[in-house]
Write an enzyme that holds these catalytic residues in place. Structure first.
Site, mmCIF file in Angstrom:
data_model
loop_
_atom_site.group_PDB
_atom_site.id
_atom_site.type_symbol
_atom_site.label_atom_id
_atom_site.label_comp_id
_atom_site.label_asym_id
_atom_site.label_seq_id
_atom_site.Cartn_x
_atom_site.Cartn_y
_atom_site.Cartn_z
ATOM 1 N N LYS A 92 0.816 -1.213 0.000
ATOM 2 C CA LYS A 92 0.000 0.000 0.000
ATOM 3 C C LYS A 92 0.851 1.264 0.000
ATOM 4 O O LYS A 92 0.477 2.261 -0.606
ATOM 5 C CB LYS A 92 -0.955 0.026 1.202
ATOM 6 C CG LYS A 92 -2.122 -0.925 1.039
ATOM 7 C CD LYS A 92 -3.244 -0.612 2.019
ATOM 8 C CE LYS A 92 -4.427 -1.542 1.788
ATOM 9 N NZ LYS A 92 -5.480 -1.391 2.803
ATOM 10 N N LYS A 134 -4.829 -10.312 -7.209
ATOM 11 C CA LYS A 134 -6.027 -10.458 -6.375
ATOM 12 C C LYS A 134 -7.168 -9.574 -6.889
ATOM 13 O O LYS A 134 -6.921 -8.450 -7.319
ATOM 14 C CB LYS A 134 -5.648 -10.037 -4.945
ATOM 15 C CG LYS A 134 -6.680 -10.366 -3.896
ATOM 16 C CD LYS A 134 -6.237 -9.896 -2.514
ATOM 17 C CE LYS A 134 -6.388 -8.405 -2.334
ATOM 18 N NZ LYS A 134 -6.370 -7.944 -0.952
ATOM 19 N N LYS A 140 -11.038 -4.022 -4.817
ATOM 20 C CA LYS A 140 -11.834 -2.826 -5.110
ATOM 21 C C LYS A 140 -10.943 -1.684 -5.585
ATOM 22 O O LYS A 140 -11.433 -0.710 -6.145
ATOM 23 C CB LYS A 140 -12.652 -2.410 -3.894
ATOM 24 C CG LYS A 140 -11.872 -2.212 -2.618
ATOM 25 C CD LYS A 140 -12.833 -2.137 -1.431
ATOM 26 C CE LYS A 140 -12.148 -2.514 -0.136
ATOM 27 N NZ LYS A 140 -13.060 -2.959 0.900
HETATM 28 P P1 AMP Z 1 -10.981 -5.723 2.864
HETATM 29 O O1 AMP Z 1 -11.939 -5.426 1.791
HETATM 30 O O2 AMP Z 1 -9.554 -5.591 2.452
HETATM 31 O O3 AMP Z 1 -11.331 -5.040 4.153
HETATM 32 O O4 AMP Z 1 -11.130 -7.285 3.153
HETATM 33 C C1 AMP Z 1 -12.216 -7.813 3.872
HETATM 34 C C2 AMP Z 1 -12.165 -9.325 3.893
HETATM 35 O O5 AMP Z 1 -12.329 -9.827 2.549
HETATM 36 C C3 AMP Z 1 -10.850 -9.907 4.385
HETATM 37 O O6 AMP Z 1 -11.141 -11.084 5.143
HETATM 38 C C4 AMP Z 1 -10.118 -10.271 3.129
HETATM 39 O O7 AMP Z 1 -9.204 -11.323 3.319
HETATM 40 C C5 AMP Z 1 -11.258 -10.699 2.220
HETATM 41 N N1 AMP Z 1 -10.902 -10.498 0.813
HETATM 42 C C6 AMP Z 1 -10.667 -9.318 0.175
HETATM 43 N N2 AMP Z 1 -10.364 -9.511 -1.127
HETATM 44 C C7 AMP Z 1 -10.403 -10.865 -1.318
HETATM 45 C C8 AMP Z 1 -10.186 -11.711 -2.460
HETATM 46 N N3 AMP Z 1 -9.874 -11.214 -3.653
HETATM 47 N N4 AMP Z 1 -10.307 -13.052 -2.283
HETATM 48 C C9 AMP Z 1 -10.643 -13.579 -1.068
HETATM 49 N N5 AMP Z 1 -10.871 -12.834 0.029
HETATM 50 C C10 AMP Z 1 -10.750 -11.495 -0.075
#
Ligand code: AMP
Ligand code: TRP
Length: 348
Positions: A124, A207, A210
């Site tokens: 990041k 990955k 968003k």
């Molecule tokens: P975040 O949106 O970064 O706050 O992530 C929230 C949750 O979603 C966390 O448990 C991440 O590990 C999961 N997560 C985010 N992106 C992915 C992805 N591409 N594949 C699987 N899990 C994800």
């Protein structure tokens, strides 16, 4: 880092905690890697606590009105996906001050060396590491506080959060050692299922996120049925038909990703999907996947939209959840103050 030691977990009853940032636009990755699995844990009858981590979101600047909106949208997604606010505790982090209080204490436990190794921070911050917030660096220590303020024992997350959970374990172990107590549990990451790492639809080695500049790379939980189907039909693939074993997907990241997504949406294993579609062309597989994705996601999107019509009700749910969360976390953090030697005379 501290040597991983086996602490007796028997004294800590099972409790699930997880969080999602309200930093805009939930994706299929969040749904399959997190939300869907949060619901499964709730259905298993374990105590489940889920949090919109708004304090984590402000480690990069957020427009205040958008932050409020995104926090409500995240909460709506939890509920639409099947989280029942009566059975699980659902709240936003900033309403429970125990998180930041324990976060500061953990800033004094975590070592600079540990934090410097966090790959999410390095990704990041990139080349801009002199100019990112101090909060972005301390992010994983607040995450440890989120979890340990409840003495949570199990944390369902996607693969990308594994390193942060290892840090949480190290912080718990060091706190226990430094103060000669067996106070915090050593948490278990729960990274399971067919889609612990959902990849971009444009590049099977990246990955799904968003923050990807291309909207075609992801499925958003706010996409309508048409958009979902189009994005899947246009997803990058190779010209080969699907193989008859998982081994045959080894060097085909895009194909592997679509198979994993299918499996996770259908509640099957990737092996089962390969068995059903061995030899199929993407011309057959993609429309099947698109239908499945629409069937699973459309009801959630519609329900999210319905819930978003009544923001006051969402705020009420978050407030009630915060009261229940505070009732668990407050006494734990008060005990931490006693352990570390803070005078607590105000409380008599
Ligand atoms: P975040 O949106 O970064 O706050 O992530 C929230 C949750 O979603 C966390 O448990 C991440 O590990 C999961 N997560 C985010 N992106 C992915 C992805 N591409 N594949 C699987 N899990 C994800
Ligand atoms: N860091 C997590 C993410 O980016 C979000 C998060 C914050 C979290 N606190 C948590 C996840 C506690 C699990 C437990 O996805």
């Amino acid at each position: 880092m501290a040597e991983p030691v086996q602490t007796p977990q028997a004294s800590f009853p099972p409790r699930i905690f997880s969080g999602i940032q309200p930093s805009g636009g939930l994706t299929l990755g969040n749904y399959l890697g997190a939300l869907k699995r949060f619901v499964e844990k709730q259905e298993e009858g374990i105590e489940t606590i889920y949090c919109m981590v708004d304090m984590h979101a402000i480690t990069v600047w957020q427009d205040p009105e958008k932050l409020r909106q995104q926090t409500r949208e995240g909460a709506a997604a939890f509920i639409a996906a099947g989280i029942d606010p009566a059975r699980s505790i659902l709240f936003n982090q900033s309403q429970v001050s125990a998180h930041v209080e324990l976060g500061w204490i953990f800033n004094c436990i975590a070592r600079m060396g540990w934090m410097s190794r966090m790959t999410q921070f390095k990704d990041k911050a990139g080349k801009n590491s002199e100019n990112v917030s101090l909060g972005l660096f301390a992010y994983p220590s607040l995450m440890a506080a989120d979890i340990l303020a409840y003495k949570a024992t199990h944390v369902p997350v996607g693969e990308d959060q594994k390193q942060h959970l290892e840090l949480t374990r190290d912080i718990a172990i060091k706190f226990n050692n430094d103060y000669g107590v067996d106070f915090f549990p050593v948490v278990e990451p729960v990274i399971e299922g067919a889609a612990t790492r959902v990849m971009s639809l444009r590049d099977g080695t990246k990955k799904m996120s968003k923050s990807d500049p291309s909207d075609q790379s992801r499925i958003n939980l706010t996409d309508d049925a048409d958009t979902i189907a189009k994005k899947i039909r246009k997803a990058k693939t190779d010209p080969e038909p699907l193989p008859d074993s998982l081994d045959g997907l080894k060097d085909r990241p895009e194909a592997r990703n679509l198979v994993n997504i299918y499996a996770a949406l259908a509640g099957h294993t990737a092996e089962q999907v390969i068995r059903d579609y061995a030899g199929a062309q993407f011309g057959t597989f993609k429309p099947a996947l698109a239908d499945l994705a629409v069937a699973k996601l459309e009801p959630i999107t519609l329900e999210m939209n319905r819930l978003m019509q009544d923001p006051a009700e969402i705020d009420r749910i978050l407030g009630k959840g915060a009261e229940r969360a505070d009732a668990i976390a407050r006494p734990i953090v008060d005990q931490v103050y006693d352990v570390i030697g803070m005078i607590r005379s105000r409380r008599g």
